[in-house]
Design a protein around this motif. Structure first.
Motif, short mmCIF file in Angstrom:
data_model
loop_
_atom_site.label_atom_id
_atom_site.label_comp_id
_atom_site.label_asym_id
_atom_site.label_seq_id
_atom_site.Cartn_x
_atom_site.Cartn_y
_atom_site.Cartn_z
N LEU A 206 0.86 -1.18 0.00
CA LEU A 206 0.00 0.00 0.00
C LEU A 206 0.89 1.23 0.00
O LEU A 206 1.85 1.31 0.77
N GLU A 207 0.58 2.18 -0.85
CA GLU A 207 1.36 3.41 -0.94
C GLU A 207 0.91 4.41 0.11
O GLU A 207 0.52 5.54 -0.20
N LEU A 208 0.91 3.98 1.36
CA LEU A 208 0.50 4.80 2.49
C LEU A 208 1.44 4.55 3.66
O LEU A 208 1.93 3.42 3.82
N PRO A 209 1.67 5.56 4.50
CA PRO A 209 2.42 5.30 5.74
C PRO A 209 1.61 4.36 6.64
O PRO A 209 0.38 4.23 6.49
N ALA A 210 2.27 3.72 7.59
CA ALA A 210 1.64 2.67 8.39
C ALA A 210 0.38 3.12 9.12
O ALA A 210 -0.63 2.40 9.15
N ALA B 174 7.11 -0.67 5.45
CA ALA B 174 8.19 -1.05 4.54
C ALA B 174 9.17 0.10 4.40
O ALA B 174 10.34 -0.02 4.76
N ASP B 175 8.73 1.21 3.88
CA ASP B 175 9.50 2.44 3.74
C ASP B 175 8.71 3.53 4.44
O ASP B 175 7.58 3.30 4.87
N PRO B 176 9.25 4.75 4.51
CA PRO B 176 8.48 5.81 5.16
C PRO B 176 7.10 6.05 4.54
O PRO B 176 6.17 6.41 5.24
#
Length: 141
Positions: free
Chosen positions: A47-51, A105-107
Motif C-alpha cells: 500500500l502506498e500509504l504510511p503505516a 516497509a519504507d516511510p
C-alpha cells in the motif's frame, strides 16, 4: 484480539444456528464447525500509504464489507493487525475471517498481508479465496 479463528467460526456459525433452531441449533452449529475444513487464502500487497494511514484505510475498508473484530492496534514493533468477520459464499451467509497484518516497509509504503479463512462444507464455495480477492481489490482501488 481474538486469535483463535476456530472459536470465531464456532461463535458465528452458532449464532446463525440459533436463529433457526434456538439453543439446540446453536449447539449443533458450534459442534459442526469443529469438523469442517477451512478454505484459506493469503496474499501480500504493498500500500502506498504510511503505516498509520494504512491501518485506518484497512479498518475503514473492512468495516464497509463486514464487522470489525479488532480495532487497529500495535502488533509488537512490526506493525498492526486488523481483523473482521465478512459474509462470503452464496448470499454472503458463510462467515469469513479476514486478517490484515500491516508492516511498515519504507516511510511512505506499508506491506499488507491479507488472509481470508472460511469453513467449507460439502459444496465448496471457496469463500476464503474469493473474499481475500475482494478485500485486496478494495484496498488497492
Amino acid at each position: 484480539m481474538v486469535n483463535d479463528e476456530d472459536r470465531i467460526f464456532a461463535d458465528a456459525l452458532g449464532a446463525a444456528g440459533a436463529v433457526g433452531g434456538g439453543s439446540g441449533g446453536r449447539f449443533g452449529a458450534r459442534l459442526a464447525a469443529r469438523y469442517l475444513r477451512k478454505d484459506v487464502h493469503e496474499t501480500v500487497l504493498t500500500l502506498e500509504l504510511p503505516a498509520d494511514r494504512a491501518a485506518s484505510h484497512v479498518a475503514a475498508t473492512l468495516a464497509r464489507v463486514g464487522r470489525l473484530l479488532d480495532a487497529p492496534g500495535p502488533d509488537d514493533s512490526c506493525g498492526s493487525v486488523v481483523r473482521a468477520l465478512v459474509g462470503g459464499g452464496f448470499g454472503g451467509m458463510n462467515p469469513v475471517v479476514v486478517t490484515v497484518t500491516l508492516t511498515p516497509a519504507d516511510p511512505g509504503t506499508t506491506t499488507a498481508s491479507v488472509r481470508g479463512a472460511a469453513k467449507e462444507g460439502l459444496i465448496k464455495q471457496h469463500a476464503g479465496l474469493k473474499t481475500t480477492r475482494l478485500v485486496t481489490d478494495l484496498l488497492t482501488s
